[in-house]
Design a protein around this motif. Structure first.
Motif, PDB file in Angstrom:
ATOM      1  N   LEU A  81       0.811  -1.238   0.238  1.00 56.41           N
ATOM      2  CA  LEU A  81      -0.018   0.063   0.049  1.00 56.41           C
ATOM      3  C   LEU A  81       0.815   1.165   0.043  1.00 56.41           C
ATOM      4  N   GLN A  82       1.068   2.040  -1.184  1.00 59.48           N
ATOM      5  CA  GLN A  82       1.680   3.004  -1.344  1.00 59.48           C
ATOM      6  C   GLN A  82       0.739   4.223  -0.847  1.00 59.48           C
ATOM      7  N   MET A  83       1.360   5.091   0.127  1.00 59.41           N
ATOM      8  CA  MET A  83       0.473   6.006   0.737  1.00 59.41           C
ATOM      9  C   MET A  83       1.127   7.235   0.534  1.00 59.41           C
ATOM     10  N   ASP A  84       0.618   8.267  -0.114  1.00 64.45           N
ATOM     11  CA  ASP A  84       1.234   9.650  -0.575  1.00 64.45           C
ATOM     12  C   ASP A  84       0.406  10.503   0.115  1.00 64.45           C
ATOM     13  N   ASN A  85       0.904  11.946   0.146  1.00 63.19           N
ATOM     14  CA  ASN A  85       0.140  12.962   0.854  1.00 63.19           C
ATOM     15  C   ASN A  85      -0.537  12.534   1.815  1.00 63.19           C
ATOM     16  N   LEU A  86      -0.159  11.693   2.973  1.00 62.04           N
ATOM     17  CA  LEU A  86      -0.576  11.304   4.194  1.00 62.04           C
ATOM     18  C   LEU A  86      -1.127  12.782   5.214  1.00 62.04           C
ATOM     19  N   LYS A  87      -2.282  12.633   5.624  1.00 61.62           N
ATOM     20  CA  LYS A  87      -2.842  13.395   6.485  1.00 61.62           C
ATOM     21  C   LYS A  87      -3.024  12.751   7.971  1.00 61.62           C
ATOM     22  N   PRO A  88      -3.252  13.938   8.547  1.00 63.78           N
ATOM     23  CA  PRO A  88      -3.261  13.344  10.171  1.00 63.78           C
ATOM     24  C   PRO A  88      -4.387  12.570  10.500  1.00 63.78           C
ATOM     25  N   GLU A  89      -5.525  12.537   9.623  1.00 59.13           N
ATOM     26  CA  GLU A  89      -6.634  11.670   9.755  1.00 59.13           C
ATOM     27  C   GLU A  89      -6.400  10.202   9.310  1.00 59.13           C
ATOM     28  N   ASP A  90      -5.254   9.840   8.648  1.00 60.66           N
ATOM     29  CA  ASP A  90      -4.777   8.763   8.035  1.00 60.66           C
ATOM     30  C   ASP A  90      -4.399   8.029   9.431  1.00 60.66           C
ATOM     31  N   THR A  91      -4.024   8.412  10.484  1.00 61.84           N
ATOM     32  CA  THR A  91      -3.183   7.931  11.704  1.00 61.84           C
ATOM     33  C   THR A  91      -4.164   6.752  12.062  1.00 61.84           C
ATOM     34  N   ALA A  92      -3.548   5.762  12.175  1.00 63.79           N
ATOM     35  CA  ALA A  92      -4.254   4.205  12.563  1.00 63.79           C
ATOM     36  C   ALA A  92      -3.486   3.276  12.469  1.00 63.79           C
ATOM     37  N   MET A  93      -3.606   2.104  13.054  1.00 58.20           N
ATOM     38  CA  MET A  93      -2.990   0.783  12.944  1.00 58.20           C
ATOM     39  C   MET A  93      -3.453   0.167  11.589  1.00 58.20           C
ATOM     40  N   TYR A  94      -2.731  -0.236  10.747  1.00 52.37           N
ATOM     41  CA  TYR A  94      -3.041  -0.871   9.256  1.00 52.37           C
ATOM     42  C   TYR A  94      -2.888  -2.205   9.422  1.00 52.37           C
ATOM     43  N   TYR A  95      -3.811  -2.925   8.673  1.00 53.11           N
ATOM     44  CA  TYR A  95      -3.597  -4.342   8.663  1.00 53.11           C
ATOM     45  C   TYR A  95      -4.130  -4.791   7.560  1.00 53.11           C
ATOM     46  N   CYS A  96      -3.232  -5.842   6.823  1.00 55.58           N
ATOM     47  CA  CYS A  96      -3.695  -6.616   5.615  1.00 55.58           C
ATOM     48  C   CYS A  96      -4.250  -7.666   5.884  1.00 55.58           C
ATOM     49  N   ALA A  97      -5.358  -8.147   4.965  1.00 56.42           N
ATOM     50  CA  ALA A  97      -6.032  -9.479   5.335  1.00 56.42           C
ATOM     51  C   ALA A  97      -6.599  -9.898   3.763  1.00 56.42           C
ATOM     52  N   MET A  98      -6.899 -11.072   3.834  1.00 56.44           N
ATOM     53  CA  MET A  98      -7.535 -11.798   2.936  1.00 56.44           C
ATOM     54  C   MET A  98      -9.117 -11.402   2.876  1.00 56.44           C
ATOM     55  N   VAL A  99      -9.593 -11.171   1.727  1.00 54.52           N
ATOM     56  CA  VAL A  99     -10.985 -10.641   1.605  1.00 54.52           C
ATOM     57  C   VAL A  99     -12.018 -11.883   1.770  1.00 54.52           C
ATOM     58  N   SER A 100     -12.799 -11.733   2.473  1.00 53.43           N
ATOM     59  CA  SER A 100     -14.160 -12.703   2.488  1.00 53.43           C
ATOM     60  C   SER A 100     -15.003 -12.538   1.171  1.00 53.43           C
ATOM     61  N   THR A 118       0.500  -2.761  11.388  1.00 57.50           N
ATOM     62  CA  THR A 118       1.709  -1.726  11.618  1.00 57.50           C
ATOM     63  C   THR A 118       1.108  -0.322  11.791  1.00 57.50           C
ATOM     64  N   GLN A 119       1.658   0.486  12.737  1.00 54.90           N
ATOM     65  CA  GLN A 119       1.174   1.580  13.143  1.00 54.90           C
ATOM     66  C   GLN A 119       1.694   2.903  12.239  1.00 54.90           C
ATOM     67  N   VAL A 120       0.674   3.625  11.738  1.00 49.30           N
ATOM     68  CA  VAL A 120       0.812   4.830  11.021  1.00 49.30           C
ATOM     69  C   VAL A 120       0.559   5.884  11.728  1.00 49.30           C
ATOM     70  N   THR A 121       1.411   6.908  12.032  1.00 43.84           N
ATOM     71  CA  THR A 121       1.129   8.125  12.817  1.00 43.84           C
ATOM     72  C   THR A 121       1.526   9.282  11.811  1.00 43.84           C
ATOM     73  N   VAL A 122       0.560  10.209  11.523  1.00 43.00           N
ATOM     74  CA  VAL A 122       0.957  11.497  10.517  1.00 43.00           C
ATOM     75  C   VAL A 122       0.762  12.808  11.512  1.00 43.00           C
ATOM     76  N   SER A 123       1.618  13.392  11.663  1.00 42.73           N
ATOM     77  CA  SER A 123       1.589  14.779  12.569  1.00 42.73           C
ATOM     78  C   SER A 123       1.304  15.811  11.515  1.00 42.73           C
ATOM     79  N   SER A 124       0.628  16.821  11.988  1.00 40.20           N
ATOM     80  CA  SER A 124       0.269  18.023  11.209  1.00 40.20           C
ATOM     81  C   SER A 124       1.473  19.186  11.369  1.00 40.20           C
TER      82      SER A 124
END
Length: 124
Positions: A81-100, A118-124
């Protein structure tokens, strides 16, 4: 036994980029639609993106469209997952999973098919 390991998170400033990786072992992923979801403290789990087995179709949460790109390398059993132009509201724990089922707008993760996240933290 299937093992899922997410990596690539970190602390970045708004506007910066991160690339998350998810490696799956114990299973050949090409037959599985895969996805990323996130969860912030006190908030509901939220599907971010998903991709079909051969990478032909994908779906994105509206708020990440144009900023995030999902991809996969089936030869390496890895999802990105390539994440560009990250924003503070993107802050979260990110998980990958198989789709049901199939990657679509109301996709949900297959029970117990995700890793530690994996934790993603975006500061303003």
């Amino acid at each position: 036994q299937v093992q899922v390991v997410e990596s690539g998170g970190g602390l970045v400033q708004a506007g910066e980029s991160l690339r998350l990786s998810c490696t799956v072992s114990g299973l050949t992923v090409i037959n599985n639609h895969m996805g990323w979801f996130r969860q912030a403290p006190g908030k509901e789990r939220e599907g971010v993106s998903c991709i079909s087995g051969r990478g032909i179709t994908s779906w994105y949460l509206e708020s990440v469209k144009g900023r995030f790109t999902i991809s996969r390398d089936n030869a390496k059993n890895t999802l990105y997952l390539q994440m560009d132009n990250l924003k503070p509201e993107d802050t979260a724990m990110y998980y990958c999973a198989m789709v049901s089922g199939f990657c679509r707008v109301d996709w949900s993760p297959l029970h117990n098919s995700w890793g530690q996240g994996t934790q993603v933290t975006v500061s303003s």
